[in-house]
Design a protein around this motif. Structure first.
Motif, PDB file in Angstrom:
ATOM      1  N   THR A  25      56.752 199.847  28.569  1.00 46.83           N
ATOM      2  CA  THR A  25      55.988 200.438  27.476  1.00 46.83           C
ATOM      3  C   THR A  25      54.772 199.575  27.175  1.00 46.83           C
ATOM      4  OG1 THR A  25      58.038 201.296  26.543  1.00 46.83           O
ATOM      5  CG2 THR A  25      56.121 201.215  25.086  1.00 46.83           C
ATOM      6  N   ARG A  26      53.605 200.199  27.054  1.00 43.72           N
ATOM      7  CA  ARG A  26      52.361 199.448  26.909  1.00 43.72           C
ATOM      8  C   ARG A  26      52.339 198.569  25.665  1.00 43.72           C
ATOM      9  NH1 ARG A  26      50.548 198.995  31.783  1.00 43.72           N
ATOM     10  NH2 ARG A  26      52.809 199.071  31.981  1.00 43.72           N
ATOM     11  N   TRP A  27      52.880 199.056  24.558  1.00 40.43           N
ATOM     12  CA  TRP A  27      52.809 198.249  23.330  1.00 40.43           C
ATOM     13  C   TRP A  27      53.618 196.966  23.468  1.00 40.43           C
ATOM     14  CZ3 TRP A  27      57.178 196.829  20.786  1.00 40.43           C
ATOM     15  CH2 TRP A  27      58.335 197.600  20.959  1.00 40.43           C
ATOM     16  N   LEU A  28      54.624 196.996  24.353  1.00 41.19           N
ATOM     17  CA  LEU A  28      55.419 195.795  24.602  1.00 41.19           C
ATOM     18  C   LEU A  28      54.783 194.930  25.681  1.00 41.19           C
ATOM     19  CD1 LEU A  28      58.043 194.125  24.313  1.00 41.19           C
ATOM     20  CD2 LEU A  28      59.068 195.653  26.029  1.00 41.19           C
ATOM     21  N   CYS A  60      51.535 194.891  27.075  1.00 38.39           N
ATOM     22  CA  CYS A  60      50.162 194.375  26.968  1.00 38.39           C
ATOM     23  C   CYS A  60      50.059 193.053  26.204  1.00 38.39           C
ATOM     24  CB  CYS A  60      49.247 195.433  26.359  1.00 38.39           C
ATOM     25  SG  CYS A  60      48.911 196.785  27.517  1.00 38.39           S
TER      26      CYS A  60
END
Length: 340
Positions: free
Chosen positions: A55-58, A60
Motif C-alpha cells: 500500500t502506497r501510504w505505508l 512511500c
C-alpha cells in the motif's frame, strides 16, 4: 452507350503504414555511480507497484525516509566498483547487444530503452514514432517472464501509447526461457568457460529472486527458471546431481524464492566443495547483480566460508550466438509485416 470495364489498378503498398520498429527493454541503471544519481534511480524503480506492491501510504514513507537515505550511498559504492570508462556496464553492454541485433535485422528500426532511468521507454518510443515507426515489437531482455520485469516493461509501453492519438500496432514478447537458440548460446558459453579454465567441481545456475507470494499469486517465473536450467543442463549433458539452481538478490524480510544463492554458497564453502562455476542465465548482459554481487561479493564469501574459488561465467552480452538467437526470435514475431 456502354462504358468499357476497366480493372482496378494494382494495389501498391500503403506508404502511410510506416516503418517497423523493435524495442529491446532492459531494467535500467543510474546515470552515475553517485548517491544522488542512485537515489533517483532507486526511487523510480521502487515506486513501481509491480516491484513493490505494498500500500502506497505505508510504503512511500518507508522508501523515502528510511530505504533511500540508507541504501543509496552503499549502492553507489557498489556501482562505482564496476563502473567502466564507457559508463554503466549494463547500459554499454545492452547497447552493444542492440547494435548487433540491428545489424542482423536490416530494414527494421531496432533501439534500446530502459524501464527505469535513461534512455527511457517514452523518449525512445516517441523518437521512433517521429521517424515513422507505426508497428512495434517489444522484447524485454528477460528470458524468464516475471510481472516485476517483463510485465512492468509492457506496462511502460502501454502507458506511453495510451497518450498517442494514432496508436501503433504492437506485438509484446513475454519470454524466451526455452528458446532453442538462447539455450544453445548459454550452454556454449559454459563449454567455452570450461575449455579455457577447466571444469569446476560444481556448477551453480543463479537466477534473480522474487517474493514467494508473487509465485503463489500465479507468476510463472519460478517454473520458467527451472525449465531454463533444465534445458541448459540437458544441452550440456549434465545429470541431476551435476548442477544446482538458486535465487539471488533478495530484498526485505519476507520469504523469497529458495534456495538462496548466498546461503547455498556459504554451505558449500563449509563443505569444502572446491571450485564452483556460477552462471546467471536470467541476465542478458552483465550488471551490478552479476559483476558485483556474484563475481565479487559472493566469490569472497564463498572463499571465506572455506571454498577454493568461485568463477563467474560471464553473461552472453553481445556474443554472436546471443545476437543470432534474439534476431531469430524477433524474425518470428516480425513475420507478416512486409518491410520487416
Amino acid at each position: 452507350m456502354h462504358t468499357a470495364f476497366r480493372p482496378a489498378p494494382t494495389a501498391t503498398p500503403n506508404e502511410d503504414a510506416g516503418r517497423t520498429g523493435v524495442l529491446l527493454v532492459n531494467l535500467g541503471t543510474p546515470d552515475a555511480p553517485t548517491p544522488a544519481a542512485v537515489r533517483r534511480y532507486l526511487a523510480e524503480f521502487l515506486h513501481d507497484h509491480r516491484v513493490v506492491d505494498l500500500t502506497r501510504w505505508l510504503w512511500c514513507p518507508v522508501l523515502h525516509f528510511i530505504i533511500l537515505p540508507l541504501r543509496s550511498p552503499k549502492v553507489a559504492k557498489n556501482y562505482a566498483s564496476i563502473w567502466t570508462p564507457e559508463g554503466s556496464p549494463l547500459l554499454a553492454l545492452s547497447q552493444r547487444l542492440v547494435n548487433g541485433v540491428a545489424r542482423a535485422l536490416p530494414g527494421v528500426d531496432v533501439r534500446l530503452a530502459m524501464r527505469y532511468g535513461n534512455p527511457s521507454v517514452p523518449d525512445v518510443m516517441r523518437a521512433m514514432e517521429a521517424d515513422g515507426c507505426r508497428r512495434f515489437v517489444v522484447l524485454p531482455l528477460y528470458p524468464q517472464y516475471a510481472a516485476s520485469t517483463s510485465a512492468s516493461s509492457h506496462d511502460a509501453v502501454m502507458r506511453e501509447v495510451m497518450r498517442w492519438r494514432r496508436q501503433p500496432e504492437l506485438r509484446l514478447i513475454q519470454d524466451y526461457h526455452r528458446d532453442a537458440g538462447w539455450v544453445a548460446a548459454v550452454a556454449e558459453s559454459i563449454r567455452a568457460h570450461w575449455a579455457a579454465k577447466g571444469r569446476g567441481d560444481r556448477l551453480l545456475m543463479s537466477f534473480h529472486g522474487i517474493p514467494q507470494r508473487f509465485v503463489a499469486g500465479g507468476d510463472p517465473y519460478a517454473a520458467q527458471c527451472r525449465a531454463s536450467a533444465e534445458a541448459i543442463a540437458a544441452a550440456l549433458g549434465l545429470g541431476e546431481n551435476e548442477w544446482a539452481l538458486t535465487f539471488q538478490s533478495r530484498f526485505g524480510r519476507e520469504p523469497w524464492l529458495q534456495p538462496y544463492t548466498d546461503k547455498t554458497l556459504e554451505q558449500w564453502g563449509r563443505e569444502r566443495a572446491g571450485t564452483v562455476d556460477v552462471v546467471c542465465p536470467g541476465f542478458a548482459v552483465d550488471c551490478l547483480e552479476t559483476l558485483e554481487e556474484i563475481a565479487a561479493e559472493n566469490a569472497h564469501a564463498y572463499v571465506e566460508a572455506g571454498g577454493t574459488a568461485l568463477r563467474y561465467v560471464p553473461a552472453l552480452n553481445d556474443d554472436a550466438a546471443h545476437v543470432d538467437a534474439l534476431a531469430a526470435l524477433l524474425r518470428r514475431h516480425l513475420a507478416g509485416w512486409s518491410d520487416a
